[in-house]
Design a protein around this motif. Sequence first.
Motif, PDB file in Angstrom:
ATOM      1  N   THR A  81       0.787  -1.302  -0.186  1.00 40.88           N
ATOM      2  CA  THR A  81       0.130  -0.056   0.099  1.00 40.88           C
ATOM      3  C   THR A  81       0.941   1.330  -0.105  1.00 40.88           C
ATOM      4  O   THR A  81       1.852   1.458   0.841  1.00 40.88           O
ATOM      5  N   CYS A  82       0.537   1.966  -0.943  1.00 47.41           N
ATOM      6  CA  CYS A  82       1.335   3.427  -1.149  1.00 47.41           C
ATOM      7  C   CYS A  82       1.054   4.143   0.339  1.00 47.41           C
ATOM      8  O   CYS A  82      -0.253   4.574   0.321  1.00 47.41           O
ATOM      9  N   PRO A  83       2.072   4.651   0.841  1.00 46.29           N
ATOM     10  CA  PRO A  83       1.936   5.643   1.935  1.00 46.29           C
ATOM     11  C   PRO A  83       1.360   7.092   1.648  1.00 46.29           C
ATOM     12  O   PRO A  83       0.597   7.658   2.460  1.00 46.29           O
ATOM     13  N   GLN A  84       1.416   7.386   0.290  1.00 45.14           N
ATOM     14  CA  GLN A  84       1.032   8.952  -0.272  1.00 45.14           C
ATOM     15  C   GLN A  84      -0.521   8.649  -0.581  1.00 45.14           C
ATOM     16  O   GLN A  84      -1.200   9.386  -0.081  1.00 45.14           O
ATOM     17  N   CYS A  85      -0.922   7.824  -1.499  1.00 42.55           N
ATOM     18  CA  CYS A  85      -2.176   7.687  -2.046  1.00 42.55           C
ATOM     19  C   CYS A  85      -2.969   6.778  -1.527  1.00 42.55           C
ATOM     20  O   CYS A  85      -4.247   6.526  -1.626  1.00 42.55           O
ATOM     21  N   ARG A  86      -2.565   5.783  -0.652  1.00 44.43           N
ATOM     22  CA  ARG A  86      -3.036   4.835   0.267  1.00 44.43           C
ATOM     23  C   ARG A  86      -3.645   3.699  -0.684  1.00 44.43           C
ATOM     24  O   ARG A  86      -4.706   3.203  -0.392  1.00 44.43           O
ATOM     25  N   TYR A  91       1.856  -4.283  -6.093  1.00 48.24           N
ATOM     26  CA  TYR A  91       3.651  -4.856  -5.919  1.00 48.24           C
ATOM     27  C   TYR A  91       4.212  -4.229  -4.516  1.00 48.24           C
ATOM     28  O   TYR A  91       3.284  -3.228  -4.003  1.00 48.24           O
ATOM     29  N   VAL A  92       4.957  -4.581  -3.886  1.00 50.91           N
ATOM     30  CA  VAL A  92       5.535  -4.067  -2.763  1.00 50.91           C
ATOM     31  C   VAL A  92       6.309  -2.997  -3.020  1.00 50.91           C
ATOM     32  O   VAL A  92       7.010  -2.803  -4.156  1.00 50.91           O
ATOM     33  N   ILE A  93       5.974  -1.764  -2.439  1.00 52.06           N
ATOM     34  CA  ILE A  93       6.484  -0.598  -2.381  1.00 52.06           C
ATOM     35  C   ILE A  93       8.117  -0.578  -2.472  1.00 52.06           C
ATOM     36  O   ILE A  93       8.540  -0.860  -1.443  1.00 52.06           O
TER      37      ILE A  93
END
Length: 115
Positions: A81-86, A91-93
């Motif tokens: 999960t992207c910490p910026q756009c959630r 895939y793994v960030i």
Amino acid sequence: MGALPVFRWRLAPDGYATRRQLRAQGLRPGGQDVAAQLERPRRRRGPLVAYLYRVDLAKPVRPMTDAKRAALAKANAARRTCPQCRRDAGYVIPPSLGTCVPCAFPTPSDCPRSV
Ligand SMILES: [Zn+2]
């Protein structure tokens, strides 16, 4: 019920272990009945009998439970999960980016935060 085999201290046959010995191997009795008794030396206080369990019936202390599997899946989802756009990037960030690719290289259509 019936009489359990009783072994002298240090004369227990292979394949049997006390709860503590199982624990040292990362095992637990796993619900099996006591398989044998061990007579302990009388020098010290404490129980004179130790209970032996069969090693081949022992189970790992921490089996992979469904709950653990779910927790792992959740952790994996968190890593995706992207910490910026959630959003789940799928895939793994990448640690080098710290965000999903659209956030790292924003275009107006890809990332809501870049509007
Ligand atoms: Zn993103």
